[in-house]
Design an enzyme around this catalytic site. Structure first.
Site, PDB file in Angstrom:
ATOM      1  N   GLY A  24       0.839  -1.230  -0.019  1.00 60.22           N
ATOM      2  CA  GLY A  24       0.143   0.064   0.190  1.00 60.22           C
ATOM      3  C   GLY A  24       0.782   1.297   0.050  1.00 60.22           C
ATOM      4  O   GLY A  24       1.412   1.576   1.054  1.00 60.22           O
TER       5      GLY A  24
ATOM      6  N   GLU B 100      -2.359   6.668  -2.842  1.00 64.11           N
ATOM      7  CA  GLU B 100      -3.612   6.907  -2.250  1.00 64.11           C
ATOM      8  C   GLU B 100      -4.547   7.497  -3.174  1.00 64.11           C
ATOM      9  O   GLU B 100      -4.127   7.798  -4.471  1.00 64.11           O
ATOM     10  CB  GLU B 100      -3.225   7.986  -1.073  1.00 64.11           C
ATOM     11  CG  GLU B 100      -2.262   7.170  -0.171  1.00 64.11           C
ATOM     12  CD  GLU B 100      -1.905   8.332   1.070  1.00 64.11           C
ATOM     13  OE1 GLU B 100      -2.367   9.709   1.229  1.00 64.11           O
ATOM     14  OE2 GLU B 100      -1.264   7.881   1.914  1.00 64.11           O
TER      15      GLU B 100
ATOM     16  N   TRP C  63      -6.063   1.545  -5.249  1.00 63.72           N
ATOM     17  CA  TRP C  63      -5.580   0.544  -6.437  1.00 63.72           C
ATOM     18  C   TRP C  63      -4.586  -0.454  -5.981  1.00 63.72           C
ATOM     19  O   TRP C  63      -3.520  -0.594  -6.589  1.00 63.72           O
ATOM     20  CB  TRP C  63      -4.948   1.420  -7.366  1.00 63.72           C
ATOM     21  CG  TRP C  63      -5.630   2.495  -7.919  1.00 63.72           C
ATOM     22  CD1 TRP C  63      -5.384   3.994  -7.633  1.00 63.72           C
ATOM     23  CD2 TRP C  63      -6.971   2.538  -8.664  1.00 63.72           C
ATOM     24  NE1 TRP C  63      -6.611   4.636  -8.156  1.00 63.72           N
ATOM     25  CE2 TRP C  63      -7.524   3.720  -8.608  1.00 63.72           C
ATOM     26  CE3 TRP C  63      -7.637   1.431  -9.174  1.00 63.72           C
ATOM     27  CZ2 TRP C  63      -8.633   4.274  -9.270  1.00 63.72           C
ATOM     28  CZ3 TRP C  63      -8.972   1.540  -9.685  1.00 63.72           C
ATOM     29  CH2 TRP C  63      -9.531   3.049  -9.858  1.00 63.72           C
TER      30      TRP C  63
ATOM     31  N   LEU D  14       9.805  -0.909  -5.607  1.00 59.88           N
ATOM     32  CA  LEU D  14       8.993  -0.564  -6.964  1.00 59.88           C
ATOM     33  C   LEU D  14      10.141  -0.520  -8.122  1.00 59.88           C
ATOM     34  O   LEU D  14       9.898  -1.330  -9.190  1.00 59.88           O
ATOM     35  CB  LEU D  14       8.687   0.992  -7.344  1.00 59.88           C
ATOM     36  CG  LEU D  14       7.506   1.355  -6.334  1.00 59.88           C
ATOM     37  CD1 LEU D  14       6.996   2.793  -6.706  1.00 59.88           C
ATOM     38  CD2 LEU D  14       6.199   0.463  -6.437  1.00 59.88           C
TER      39      LEU D  14
ATOM     40  N   ARG E 228       9.304  -3.036 -11.299  1.00 60.40           N
ATOM     41  CA  ARG E 228       9.421  -2.348 -12.562  1.00 60.40           C
ATOM     42  C   ARG E 228      10.154  -3.273 -13.550  1.00 60.40           C
ATOM     43  O   ARG E 228       9.927  -3.581 -14.730  1.00 60.40           O
ATOM     44  CB  ARG E 228       9.810  -1.099 -12.477  1.00 60.40           C
ATOM     45  CG  ARG E 228       8.805  -0.132 -12.031  1.00 60.40           C
ATOM     46  CD  ARG E 228       9.632   1.198 -11.517  1.00 60.40           C
ATOM     47  NE  ARG E 228       8.630   2.140 -10.859  1.00 60.40           N
ATOM     48  CZ  ARG E 228       8.851   3.249 -10.557  1.00 60.40           C
ATOM     49  NH1 ARG E 228      10.320   3.450 -10.166  1.00 60.40           N
ATOM     50  NH2 ARG E 228       8.110   3.990  -9.850  1.00 60.40           N
TER      51      ARG E 228
ATOM     52  N   ARG F 132      -6.532 -16.531 -42.286  1.00 61.50           N
ATOM     53  CA  ARG F 132      -7.765 -15.636 -42.757  1.00 61.50           C
ATOM     54  C   ARG F 132      -7.605 -15.399 -44.281  1.00 61.50           C
ATOM     55  O   ARG F 132      -6.663 -14.666 -44.554  1.00 61.50           O
ATOM     56  CB  ARG F 132      -7.777 -14.271 -41.814  1.00 61.50           C
ATOM     57  CG  ARG F 132      -8.924 -13.476 -42.388  1.00 61.50           C
ATOM     58  CD  ARG F 132     -10.098 -13.897 -41.761  1.00 61.50           C
ATOM     59  NE  ARG F 132     -11.156 -12.958 -42.058  1.00 61.50           N
ATOM     60  CZ  ARG F 132     -12.502 -12.873 -41.868  1.00 61.50           C
ATOM     61  NH1 ARG F 132     -13.135 -14.068 -41.326  1.00 61.50           N
ATOM     62  NH2 ARG F 132     -13.278 -11.886 -42.099  1.00 61.50           N
TER      63      ARG F 132
ATOM     64  N   GLU G   8       3.015   1.192 -11.304  1.00 59.81           N
ATOM     65  CA  GLU G   8       4.240   1.169 -10.861  1.00 59.81           C
ATOM     66  C   GLU G   8       5.340   2.358 -11.779  1.00 59.81           C
ATOM     67  O   GLU G   8       6.379   2.028 -12.308  1.00 59.81           O
ATOM     68  CB  GLU G   8       5.003  -0.130 -11.374  1.00 59.81           C
ATOM     69  CG  GLU G   8       4.229  -1.038 -10.817  1.00 59.81           C
ATOM     70  CD  GLU G   8       4.807  -1.782  -9.614  1.00 59.81           C
ATOM     71  OE1 GLU G   8       6.015  -1.430  -9.197  1.00 59.81           O
ATOM     72  OE2 GLU G   8       4.135  -2.454  -8.805  1.00 59.81           O
TER      73      GLU G   8
ATOM     74  N   THR H 159       3.913   5.792 -14.110  1.00 57.91           N
ATOM     75  CA  THR H 159       3.268   5.865 -15.216  1.00 57.91           C
ATOM     76  C   THR H 159       4.162   5.854 -16.433  1.00 57.91           C
ATOM     77  O   THR H 159       5.547   6.376 -16.197  1.00 57.91           O
ATOM     78  CB  THR H 159       2.184   7.026 -15.505  1.00 57.91           C
ATOM     79  OG1 THR H 159       3.150   8.133 -15.384  1.00 57.91           O
ATOM     80  CG2 THR H 159       1.392   7.190 -14.229  1.00 57.91           C
ATOM     81  N   HIS H 160       3.861   5.860 -17.647  1.00 59.56           N
ATOM     82  CA  HIS H 160       4.569   6.043 -18.837  1.00 59.56           C
ATOM     83  C   HIS H 160       5.434   7.510 -18.941  1.00 59.56           C
ATOM     84  O   HIS H 160       6.681   7.651 -18.934  1.00 59.56           O
ATOM     85  CB  HIS H 160       3.810   5.847 -20.203  1.00 59.56           C
ATOM     86  CG  HIS H 160       5.013   5.934 -21.247  1.00 59.56           C
ATOM     87  ND1 HIS H 160       5.027   6.839 -22.054  1.00 59.56           N
ATOM     88  CD2 HIS H 160       5.658   4.864 -22.000  1.00 59.56           C
ATOM     89  CE1 HIS H 160       5.939   6.965 -22.946  1.00 59.56           C
ATOM     90  NE2 HIS H 160       6.109   5.484 -23.113  1.00 59.56           N
TER      91      HIS H 160
END
Lengths: 264, 388
Positions: free
Chosen positions: B134, B137, B166, B243, B247, B272, B367, B369-370
């Site tokens: 955790g 937040e 999250w 992290l 990552r 196909r 973890e 963001t981009h």
């Protein structure tokens, strides 16, 4: 109980096999190799017997080029205790007899109560090494087994064999050679701890002279069967799709079977 | 369906050691046999395939690259390959393993007391106990330093207040590693399930990571014993170290998801038929397939070298940022291209593509963001921070 398991490293069953242009063998470039799936059943059975009895030792043995050591290492990672590798250029190109002879000689130098093999290798599908080895060692054998019960005290085994439309149940005295069929068990995956532990396990190396064999007795020189040529199966011609009402299709089909395929 | 043979255009297999290949083979066989046949059902239902946990534990996938306390201690390349294979199955499963290993076991191993390590690590490795992490937040995501969660010492307890959002594994976790400010400094605390004042609620309505549990954790005057502080945690840096571990695994995992999408698109395009020939014969489709293969190959090499750097102790956090940023972005691009090649079939779960596509939208964001990884790298090369 000391158990020996014979392994062969074979191309992955999912690999695309290409025959060399000169027909002398298959292209090995880019192919991934695995333990022959039937040998995995044999190994799994050996590990389960050892676990059930709470004692014992499982030795895995293979004849093959240096890269076959990875098959032994994988078997050690699955839980086998020791490995034996018959690795020498002189062993190459051998038929089932030459291979069985070298394996039998190596096994003679080891203590054993039971020998397990796969019923056949999925590369050449010969299904000869197990039975030939049993003959050379003078041991009883039961092939294509789907169930194995060991009575360690009486030195007996009860095996179930697949036969046409039924199963045959036999009692065999130990030591003996059994070859494993699919259905015997579900092999485990090597765990990471097993993989790390396998690095510390011993793999003994042998060449013909350390087995007391001359180079003429092993490999291609010691073989009774020589491969003249390999060729891929002919590619299938495009199929024919019949059209029209079922009655029409049926009469067309009969006509084609009679006139073109000439099978009725 | 034929057995997956991997995507290996550059013969990367030959750069792997025996132990690395064996670890990868175990993970691949496990995913083929136990994950792929069931994952769509769990994804549809939005439930976590919890029955896989004991098996994943037994194989050693949880905290695989950690050593001591009976842990396997495989190298970082082998660990990365396991993450790749798990994510070829589903990002949810890889996320579970990443959280358990990199965000729960790793901080206990690095920052924990001897008693904490001895009690928790074997149980977390076997999957007998589940952990969650955790940090984020509701109001603080990319800016965790501003977190509101607080711990106050009262006698031989800490009183914890705050909300975490999250959180993967939140509602199924036996223990949460919770980051909160103690006297103004961010520290890590072990909070066990069932402690009064600790409530979890599962986040509903996700279109992504549906086979994973995502929760909100709330702490309201939650009393935890002083020995539950992770004693060696020192500020946000400690959380960021965790992290980094996760990552690293994500960078590899993204390759697995991309491989699954590429494989599906390639097979589909060859079968196909439109305008009387396979769509793989059209230049526009070939261009997409080649782009997918190119990016997968680049991402594989990036991961492999990063793993070698990590094993030799030379991987910097910015190296990991670059790999996470690039590989997830490319995996998402590949998933979208695969969806495009599959046409309408690309939106149903008969094929794995839409599931990976939706999952990767989360992986792109979690973890770091981009954009945040981009700015971390921007700061690294210019010496100027764009966000502080």
């Amino acid at each position: 109980m000391k158990i020996i398991v014979c392994l062969k490293q074979v191309p992955d069953t999912a690999a695309t096999i290409k025959v060399k242009p000169d027909g002398s063998g298959v292209e090995t470039e880019g192919i991934t190799y695995v333990i022959n799936p039937y040998d995995e059943f044999a190994l799994e059975e050996a590990l389960r017997i050892k676990e059930r009895l709470g004692e014992g030792e499982v030795t895995v043995i293979t004849l093959g080029p240096p890269k076959a050591k990875e098959a032994l290492r994988t078997a050690l990672a699955m839980g086998a205790d020791k490995g034996v590798h018959l690795s020498d250029p002189a062993f190459e190109g051998g038929d089932s007899y030459a291979t069985a002879k070298a394996l039998a000689r190596a096994i003679q130098g080891l203590p054993y109560d039971l020998i397990l093999c796969g019923k056949q290798a999925v590369d050449d599908d010969a299904a000869q090494v197990g039975p030939a080895m049993a003959e050379l060692l003078g041991l009883p054998q039961a092939c294509v087994i789907t169930k194995l019960e060991i009575d360690a005290n009486r030195k007996k085994a009860v095996v179930h064999r697949q036969i046409e439309g039924a199963s045959e149940i036999m009692e065999v005295s130990l030591p003996a050679v059994f070859t494993a069929q699919k259905g015997l068990n579900e092999p485990r995956y090597p765990s990471l701890k097993g993989i790390m532990g396998a690095k510390k396990k011993e793999i003994a190396e042998h060449n013909p002279s350390s087995l007391g064999l001359s180079p003429e007795e092993v490999g291609l020189a010691g073989s009774k069967v020589k491969i003249l040529k390999l060729s891929p199966p002919p590619s299938r011609a495009t199929g024919k799709i019949l059209e029209g009402e079922p009655r029409e299709q049926a009469s067309q089909l009969v006509k084609l079977l009679r006139e073109e395929a000439k099978i009725i | 369906m034929t057995k997956f043979q991997g995507v290996d255009f550059y013969g990367i297999e030959g750069l792997l050691g025996e132990e690395e290949r064996m670890a990868r083979n175990t993970a691949r066989a496990f995913v083929e046999a136990e994950v792929l046949p069931i994952i769509d059902k769990y994804n549809r239902e939005g439930t976590f395939p919890g029955h896989l946990i004991p098996k994943v534990g037994e194989l050693g996938f949880l905290g695989a690259n950690l050593s001591g306390y009976g842990l396997p201690g495989v190298n970082n390349v082998a660990y990365g390959l396991i993450m790749q294979e798990l994510e070829r199955g589903d990002s949810s499963l890889r996320s579970f393993a990443s959280v358990q290993g990199a965000l729960v076991m790793y901080p206990i191993l690095i920052f924990g007391s001897e008693a904490q390590k001895e009690y928790w690590l074997p149980k977390l490795a076997s999957g007998e106990k589940i952990g969650c992490f955790g940090l984020t937040e509701p109001d603080y995501g990319s800016d965790p330093a501003s977190m509101a969660a607080k711990a106050v010492r009262v006698g031989d307890h800490f009183v914890l207040n705050g909300t975490k959002m999250w959180i993967t594994n939140g509602s199924i976790a036996d223990v949460a590693i919770v980051w909160a400010k103690l006297d103004g400094q961010i520290r890590g605390f072990l909070v066990e399930k069932g402690v009064p004042g600790f409530i979890t609620s599962e986040i509903q309505g996700k279109f992504s990571l549906r086979a994973s549990v995502t929760s909100e954790l709330s702490f309201e005057d939650c009393w935890i014993p002083v020995e539950n502080l992770l004693p060696k945690t020192e500020g946000l840096k400690s959380a960021l170290m965790c992290l980094n571990q996760a990552r690293y695994g994500i960078a590899w995992g993204a390759v697995g998801a991309a491989m699954a999408c590429y494989e599906a698109a390639l097979n589909y395009a060859k079968e196909r038929v439109q305008f009387g020939k396979p769509i793989a014969s059209f230049q526009l489709v070939q261009r997409k397939l080649v782009h997918m293969l190119t990016e997968i190959t680049k991402a594989q090499l990036l991961c492999l070298h990063l793993g070698r750097l990590k094993d030799s102790g030379k991987a910097r956090h910015t190296h990991i940022s670059l790999a996470k940023m690039n590989n997830v972005e490319k995996a998402l691009e590949i998933a979208r291209m695969a969806r495009d090649i599959l046409g309408a079939y690309g939106i149903v779960d008969d094929y794995p593509v839409i599931r990976h596509l939706c999952n990767l939208e989360s992986v792109y964001t979690y973890e770091g963001t981009h954009d945040i990884h981009t700015l971390i790298l921007g700061q690294d090369i210019t010496g100027i921070s764009a966000f502080e």
